[in-house]
Design a protein around this motif. Structure first.
Motif, PDB file in Angstrom:
ATOM      1  N   ALA A   1       0.839  -1.206   0.000  1.00 50.44           N
ATOM      2  CA  ALA A   1       0.000   0.000   0.000  1.00 50.44           C
ATOM      3  C   ALA A   1       0.872   1.255   0.000  1.00 50.44           C
ATOM      4  N   LYS A   2       0.366   2.324  -0.573  1.00 49.94           N
ATOM      5  CA  LYS A   2       1.041   3.625  -0.440  1.00 49.94           C
ATOM      6  C   LYS A   2       0.729   4.141   0.962  1.00 49.94           C
ATOM      7  N   ARG A   3       1.670   4.860   1.513  1.00 53.03           N
ATOM      8  CA  ARG A   3       1.496   5.306   2.907  1.00 53.03           C
ATOM      9  C   ARG A   3       1.158   6.792   3.027  1.00 53.03           C
ATOM     10  N   ILE A   4       0.306   7.109   3.970  1.00 50.68           N
ATOM     11  CA  ILE A   4       0.022   8.507   4.314  1.00 50.68           C
ATOM     12  C   ILE A   4       0.601   8.756   5.707  1.00 50.68           C
ATOM     13  N   ILE A   5       1.495   9.735   5.779  1.00 55.81           N
ATOM     14  CA  ILE A   5       2.258   9.960   7.014  1.00 55.81           C
ATOM     15  C   ILE A   5       2.050  11.372   7.555  1.00 55.81           C
ATOM     16  N   PRO A   6       1.349  11.509   8.656  1.00 56.06           N
ATOM     17  CA  PRO A   6       1.297  12.818   9.298  1.00 56.06           C
ATOM     18  C   PRO A   6       2.582  13.076  10.080  1.00 56.06           C
ATOM     19  N   CYS A   7       3.066  14.302  10.001  1.00 56.24           N
ATOM     20  CA  CYS A   7       4.302  14.670  10.688  1.00 56.24           C
ATOM     21  C   CYS A   7       3.981  15.674  11.782  1.00 56.24           C
ATOM     22  N   LEU A   8       4.557  15.455  12.947  1.00 54.60           N
ATOM     23  CA  LEU A   8       4.379  16.387  14.061  1.00 54.60           C
ATOM     24  C   LEU A   8       5.710  17.075  14.335  1.00 54.60           C
ATOM     25  N   ASP A   9       5.745  18.379  14.122  1.00 54.63           N
ATOM     26  CA  ASP A   9       6.948  19.135  14.466  1.00 54.63           C
ATOM     27  C   ASP A   9       6.876  19.451  15.952  1.00 54.63           C
ATOM     28  N   VAL A  10       7.896  19.038  16.673  1.00 51.37           N
ATOM     29  CA  VAL A  10       7.845  19.153  18.132  1.00 51.37           C
ATOM     30  C   VAL A  10       8.984  20.031  18.634  1.00 51.37           C
ATOM     31  N   ARG A  11       8.634  21.006  19.496  1.00 54.08           N
ATOM     32  CA  ARG A  11       9.682  21.788  20.154  1.00 54.08           C
ATOM     33  C   ARG A  11       9.421  21.808  21.643  1.00 54.08           C
ATOM     34  N   ASP A  12      10.420  21.425  22.422  1.00 54.83           N
ATOM     35  CA  ASP A  12      10.299  21.358  23.880  1.00 54.83           C
ATOM     36  C   ASP A  12       9.045  20.587  24.298  1.00 54.83           C
ATOM     37  N   GLY A  13       8.782  19.502  23.615  1.00 52.96           N
ATOM     38  CA  GLY A  13       7.679  18.633  23.995  1.00 52.96           C
ATOM     39  C   GLY A  13       6.302  19.088  23.534  1.00 52.96           C
ATOM     40  N   LYS A  14       6.236  20.152  22.737  1.00 56.12           N
ATOM     41  CA  LYS A  14       4.953  20.644  22.231  1.00 56.12           C
ATOM     42  C   LYS A  14       4.952  20.644  20.704  1.00 56.12           C
ATOM     43  N   VAL A  15       3.778  20.398  20.137  1.00 53.19           N
ATOM     44  CA  VAL A  15       3.679  20.371  18.685  1.00 53.19           C
ATOM     45  C   VAL A  15       3.638  21.793  18.113  1.00 53.19           C
ATOM     46  N   VAL A  16       4.427  22.015  17.091  1.00 51.76           N
ATOM     47  CA  VAL A  16       4.419  23.319  16.417  1.00 51.76           C
ATOM     48  C   VAL A  16       4.377  23.073  14.913  1.00 51.76           C
ATOM     49  N   LYS A  17       4.098  24.095  14.173  1.00 45.15           N
ATOM     50  CA  LYS A  17       4.216  23.964  12.721  1.00 45.15           C
ATOM     51  C   LYS A  17       4.693  25.276  12.131  1.00 45.15           C
ATOM     52  N   GLY A  18       5.799  25.215  11.446  1.00 47.40           N
ATOM     53  CA  GLY A  18       6.332  26.419  10.827  1.00 47.40           C
ATOM     54  C   GLY A  18       5.766  26.594   9.430  1.00 47.40           C
ATOM     55  N   VAL A  19       5.766  27.808   8.944  1.00 48.55           N
ATOM     56  CA  VAL A  19       5.400  28.049   7.562  1.00 48.55           C
ATOM     57  C   VAL A  19       6.686  28.470   6.871  1.00 48.55           C
ATOM     58  N   ASN A  20       7.093  27.723   5.856  1.00 49.75           N
ATOM     59  CA  ASN A  20       8.392  27.938   5.224  1.00 49.75           C
ATOM     60  C   ASN A  20       9.508  28.040   6.257  1.00 49.75           C
ATOM     61  N   PHE A  21       9.403  27.221   7.281  1.00 47.33           N
ATOM     62  CA  PHE A  21      10.402  27.150   8.355  1.00 47.33           C
ATOM     63  C   PHE A  21      10.480  28.404   9.215  1.00 47.33           C
ATOM     64  N   GLU A  22       9.623  29.379   8.964  1.00 45.38           N
ATOM     65  CA  GLU A  22       9.677  30.579   9.809  1.00 45.38           C
ATOM     66  C   GLU A  22       8.315  30.816  10.453  1.00 45.38           C
TER      67      GLU A  22
ATOM     68  N   ILE B   1       7.042  30.227  13.439  1.00 44.06           N
ATOM     69  CA  ILE B   1       6.524  28.977  13.999  1.00 44.06           C
ATOM     70  C   ILE B   1       5.353  29.213  14.966  1.00 44.06           C
ATOM     71  N   LYS B   2       4.268  28.497  14.739  1.00 45.78           N
ATOM     72  CA  LYS B   2       3.119  28.577  15.652  1.00 45.78           C
ATOM     73  C   LYS B   2       3.119  27.341  16.549  1.00 45.78           C
ATOM     74  N   GLU B   3       2.668  27.498  17.760  1.00 42.09           N
ATOM     75  CA  GLU B   3       2.705  26.362  18.674  1.00 42.09           C
ATOM     76  C   GLU B   3       1.303  25.857  19.032  1.00 42.09           C
ATOM     77  N   VAL B   4       1.132  24.576  19.042  1.00 44.87           N
ATOM     78  CA  VAL B   4      -0.151  23.971  19.426  1.00 44.87           C
ATOM     79  C   VAL B   4       0.006  22.510  19.854  1.00 44.87           C
ATOM     80  N   GLY B   5      -0.591  22.140  20.953  1.00 46.39           N
ATOM     81  CA  GLY B   5      -0.846  20.737  21.217  1.00 46.39           C
ATOM     82  C   GLY B   5       0.160  19.793  21.822  1.00 46.39           C
ATOM     83  N   ASP B   6      -0.399  18.742  22.388  1.00 48.75           N
ATOM     84  CA  ASP B   6       0.357  17.672  23.027  1.00 48.75           C
ATOM     85  C   ASP B   6       0.664  16.597  21.985  1.00 48.75           C
ATOM     86  N   PRO B   7       1.939  16.304  21.751  1.00 50.95           N
ATOM     87  CA  PRO B   7       2.297  15.383  20.672  1.00 50.95           C
ATOM     88  C   PRO B   7       1.757  13.955  20.849  1.00 50.95           C
ATOM     89  N   VAL B   8       1.676  13.489  22.099  1.00 46.68           N
ATOM     90  CA  VAL B   8       1.199  12.123  22.313  1.00 46.68           C
ATOM     91  C   VAL B   8      -0.281  12.020  21.922  1.00 46.68           C
TER      92      VAL B   8
END
Lengths: 251, 205
Positions: free
Chosen positions: A3-24, A26-33
């Protein structure tokens, strides 16, 4: 059939999920677990944690996240970011990761790929690559989160990575990352043609059809996205349903 | 108690995590007593065939495993599955545990990526196998391997297709089972298979 795989990625900083836009910006949200558990419920085929913490203390926090996730989520886990030595690889696998993703350090010290593959098996060494277009069908490899151009030709690099024993390549296009206009199809095509190991498409997913599009137009093995899933614009099961409808084998 | 044999192979914690999650009493162990007292035995494993057999021999567990697998349920996972056959040919010819007839050799698929890595669909061959209870027709499980079993069709509970057919789940027809895939990494499908194994072995959960 695989099967082809679908992979969600969690960017984590100091134990919290964040997501950067074009690597800059960065917004922070959520518990990675919790996020990983949710993705697991949605049918994620694999989950990637990308640790963007720079500090040593932060790495320990990341390993705790992996340990906790591995107790609750029973699909393969990949951990990337800040892995510099064989000991880092060992520690990360021991915490419960199935694979590690090495990026900058692999460029600076390619032997890390070989040593890691020799000791732990090629299946657990994924090489992450950030690349940017320089001319038609020409890309160079960047390190340090897409900040430093190494002047290294992408195609040369992927061939070398394969030869050193990497089990997989996660190919991120700096040009399409965060832009949400679809994966970088030309770049993917060139890389998939250059190597035999599986290639994961990363950077650029913005809508439902982008995933099936990558699978139909290239022979990539998997597609990865972060913010799209993270901000709940799409769920993994919606993406998989769309791919299935288009005749792509999905779990 | 289910004994998870700890002979120095990597990634045994994920099997333990899965059993813990299911609330099944289990123990990572290399003690003969534990293996003899367990209701069921799981032999996990990631690595090379000859290396793993050497580790098992050095732990003095080969005879115990052979003996116990005649009277209680045994599940080999990935390399642990390969070890149940008579011979392996990874790097060099090497004797396996010989619990099931057959050998283990390289997957040769010139047009395909090796290792065979990812989610592949189970194709049932022995439909009434108790390990498959509760599974549907379209079940995918997670594989990572470069070698595969060559054995009799009557021992294959389920295949998957990767170029040619690969034995995915095998049995001796009595107590011994082997999963080429990782049930502990195969989401709910894998957890169901582990539960079925534990129920068979008579361990309560």
């Amino acid at each position: 059939m695989l099967a082809k795989r679908i992979i969600p990625c969690l960017d984590v900083r100091d134990g919290k999920v964040v997501k950067g836009v074009n690597f800059e910006g960065i917004k922070e949200v959520g518990d990675p677990v919790l996020c990983a558990e949710e993705y697991n419920r949605q049918g994620a085929d694999e989950i990637v944690f990308y640790d963007i913490t720079a500090s040593y203390e932060g790495r320990g926090v990341m390993l705790d996240v992996v340990r906790e996730t591995a107790k609750k989520v029973f699909v393969p886990l990949t951990v990337g970011g800040g892995i510099k030595t064989v000991d880092d690889i060992r520690e990360t696998l021991r915490a419960g990761a199935d694979k590690v993703s090495v990026n900058s350090q692999a460029v600076l010290n390619p032997q890390l790929i070989k040593e890691g593959a020799d000791i732990f098996g090629c299946q657990c060494i994924c090489v992450g690559i950030d690349a940017k277009k320089t001319a038609e069908n020409k890309w160079t490899v960047y390190i340090n989160g897409g900040r430093v151009d190494m002047g290294l030709d992408l195609i040369e690099w992927v061939k070398k990575v394969e030869q050193l024993g990497a089990g997989e390549i996660c190919l991120n296009s700096i040009d399409t990352d965060g832009v949400r206009g679809g994966f970088d199809i030309p770049m993917l095509k060139e890389v998939v043609n250059a190597v035999k190991i599986p290639v994961i498409a990363s950077g650029g997913a913005g809508k439902l059809s982008d995933f099936a599009d990558a699978f139909l137009r290239t022979d990539c093995s998997a597609a990865l996205a972060a913010s799209l899933f993270h901000f709940k614009e799409l769920t993994v099961d919606e993406v998989k349903a769309d791919c299935r409808k288009k005749g792509i084998a999905m779990r | 108690m289910i004994a998870i044999i700890d002979y120095g192979a990597g990634n045994i914690f994920s099997v333990k995590n899965a059993l813990d999650y299911l609330g099944i009493e289990n123990k990572l162990t290399k003690s003969k007593d534990d293996i003899e007292n367990a209701k069921g035995i799981i032999l996990p494993g990631v690595g090379a065939f000859s290396w793993a057999m050497k580790m098992l021999r050095e732990s003095g567990l080969v005879e115990t495993i052979k003996e116990q697998a005649k009277k209680k349920y045994f599940l080999g996972i990935c390399l642990g599955m390969q070890l149940i056959f008579e011979k392996g040919y990874e790097f060099e010819e090497c004797d396996g545990l010989g619990l099931v007839k057959g050998k283990v050799d390289k997957i040769i698929e010139p047009d395909l990526v090796i290792p065979h890595m990812g989610w592949n669909r189970l194709e049932y061959n022995i439909k009434d196998c108790p390990l498959l209870e509760g599974l549907g027709e379209e079940e995918y499980v997670y594989f990572v391997h470069s070698y595969k079993a060559f054995c009799n069709d009557e021992n294959v509970v389920a295949y998957c297709t990767y170029g040619n057919k690969i034995p995915a789940l095998v049995t001796d027809g009595k107590f011994v089972f082997g999963a080429q895939f990782h049930p502990e990494k195969s989401g709910n499908t894998g957890l169901k298979i582990l539960k079925n194994f534990v129920r068979l072995s008579g361990e309560v959960y």
